[in-house]
Motif scaffolding. Sequence first.
Motif, PDB file in Angstrom:
ATOM      1  N   TYR A 198       1.144  -0.988   0.374  1.00 52.90           N
ATOM      2  CA  TYR A 198       0.085  -0.152  -0.306  1.00 52.90           C
ATOM      3  C   TYR A 198       0.893   1.185   0.341  1.00 52.90           C
ATOM      4  CZ  TYR A 198      -3.577  -2.660   1.926  1.00 52.90           C
ATOM      5  OH  TYR A 198      -4.577  -4.334   2.196  1.00 52.90           O
ATOM      6  N   ASN A 217     -10.480  -4.753   2.140  1.00 55.70           N
ATOM      7  CA  ASN A 217      -9.356  -3.357   2.808  1.00 55.70           C
ATOM      8  C   ASN A 217      -9.462  -2.946   1.695  1.00 55.70           C
ATOM      9  OD1 ASN A 217      -9.575  -4.280   5.592  1.00 55.70           O
ATOM     10  ND2 ASN A 217      -7.739  -5.779   5.552  1.00 55.70           N
ATOM     11  N   SER A 236      -8.170   1.199   2.226  1.00 56.91           N
ATOM     12  CA  SER A 236      -7.238   1.175   2.625  1.00 56.91           C
ATOM     13  C   SER A 236      -5.997   1.331   1.392  1.00 56.91           C
ATOM     14  CB  SER A 236      -6.556  -0.162   3.828  1.00 56.91           C
ATOM     15  OG  SER A 236      -7.155   0.437   4.861  1.00 56.91           O
ATOM     16  N   ASN A 243      -4.624   4.554   0.921  1.00 55.68           N
ATOM     17  CA  ASN A 243      -4.014   5.295   1.357  1.00 55.68           C
ATOM     18  C   ASN A 243      -1.908   5.414   2.427  1.00 55.68           C
ATOM     19  OD1 ASN A 243      -3.213   6.408   4.261  1.00 55.68           O
ATOM     20  ND2 ASN A 243      -4.823   5.864   5.177  1.00 55.68           N
ATOM     21  N   SER A 270      -1.585   3.454   5.698  1.00 56.26           N
ATOM     22  CA  SER A 270      -1.373   2.151   5.534  1.00 56.26           C
ATOM     23  C   SER A 270      -0.086   1.559   6.010  1.00 56.26           C
ATOM     24  CB  SER A 270      -2.649   1.970   4.719  1.00 56.26           C
ATOM     25  OG  SER A 270      -4.046   2.583   5.262  1.00 56.26           O
ATOM     26  N   ALA A 306      -3.716  -6.732   5.770  1.00 57.62           N
ATOM     27  CA  ALA A 306      -3.156  -5.216   6.308  1.00 57.62           C
ATOM     28  C   ALA A 306      -2.765  -5.383   7.698  1.00 57.62           C
ATOM     29  CB  ALA A 306      -4.607  -4.179   6.061  1.00 57.62           C
ATOM     30  N   LEU A 333      -3.632  -3.427  10.922  1.00 52.78           N
ATOM     31  CA  LEU A 333      -5.317  -2.541  10.877  1.00 52.78           C
ATOM     32  C   LEU A 333      -4.750  -1.865  11.972  1.00 52.78           C
ATOM     33  CD1 LEU A 333      -8.727  -3.888   9.951  1.00 52.78           C
ATOM     34  CD2 LEU A 333      -7.222  -2.613   8.295  1.00 52.78           C
ATOM     35  N   ASN A 357     -12.789   6.698   6.057  1.00 52.53           N
ATOM     36  CA  ASN A 357     -12.465   6.327   4.452  1.00 52.53           C
ATOM     37  C   ASN A 357     -12.963   6.554   3.728  1.00 52.53           C
ATOM     38  OD1 ASN A 357     -13.167   4.226   5.220  1.00 52.53           O
ATOM     39  ND2 ASN A 357     -12.103   3.161   6.518  1.00 52.53           N
TER      40      ASN A 357
END
Length: 286
Positions: free
Chosen positions: A10, A40, A43, A46, A49, A70, A72, A215
Motif C-alpha cells: 500500500y 480492506n 486502505s 492510503n 496504511s 493489512a 489495521l 475512509n
Amino acid sequence: MDIFLMKASYPLDELTIQELNVLIQSASPSRNQDIALLMNADSWKNYESQGLVILAYNEQDQLLGALSAADLFGLHTYEWSVVVHPDYRRQGIGTALVQELTNALIERGATGDMGLSFNDVVGHQFLHQLGYEYNSSEATLQAVAEPCKFSKDIIVRPFAEQDRGILGELMNEGFGDMSEETAELITFNTTTTGRMLNMVELDQQVVATVSIVENEAGVWVTAFTVQQSLRGQGIGSAVLQWAKDYAYKKQQQKVLLDVEIDNTNALSVYQKAGFTPLQQIDYFIK
C-alpha cells in the motif's frame, strides 16, 4: 496452468486497483457480502496504511486471484483475505497466495496474522486446510449519517497526554489490553491521517473512549468502550448519536462498526441506536 505472483505494498497504483475491482466484481456472491470490505479496499490508496497485496496472473497477464493483508492497528498483526476468479478456483491459486504471504510477513517482522472469511462453508474449509482454526466472529453494522441530538452533558474531545492513565484503565477493562498495546494505539491513532482518538467526559470526568476512522466506506467507530461501572446509563447510546452527527457534518453517508457476535449487550445498544447488520466476518488463527 502456470501462475505468476507479484507483491505490491500500500498504496496501490490505479491500474492495480482497477484490476482488483474487476476481480472482486467477478467473484461477488449473490447475497449481501461486500468482498471489497473484507479485502480492506478502503486502505489501498492510503499512504499511511501498512499492508500489501499479492497478485496471481496467468501467462496472458489476466489477474486470477489476489490476497490483501493489512496491519489495521499498527500492532504488527495482519488481517488478510483471498479472492479468486470463479473460473479458476480449486486450482491451488489461493494456497499459493497464502504461501507467499507467509514469506512476506516474515520479511516484515509480523508478530501474527488472522485469516478472514465470510460465514460460509467454502471459506472455512479453505482456512482449515491451511492449518487455521476458528477464533471469533464479528458483525459489521451500519447506520445512516444524520444530524442527531445527544446529551449536552456528554462531551467528546480529542485525546490529551494527561488522559494516558485513564485511557489505559479503560482499554484494560474493556478489551484486556496491556499498557504496551494502549501506547501503540495512542501513537497510531494520533499520528495517522484519517484517525482520531477521543475521550468522552460526563460531569468533567472521563467515562469512555472512542476512536474514529474516516475512509471511502464512511466513518468507522473503533476502540469504543464505556467505564464498566457506568454502563447501562445511556453513555454508549449518546456517543453513537454523536458519531452519526459527526459523520453527517463530515459529509459522509454511513457510520460503521464491528462487534463480536457473542457480545449481546453491545449488539443491543447498537441496534437500539439505529445500526443494522451488514455482514458477518469470521476470524481464523494458526
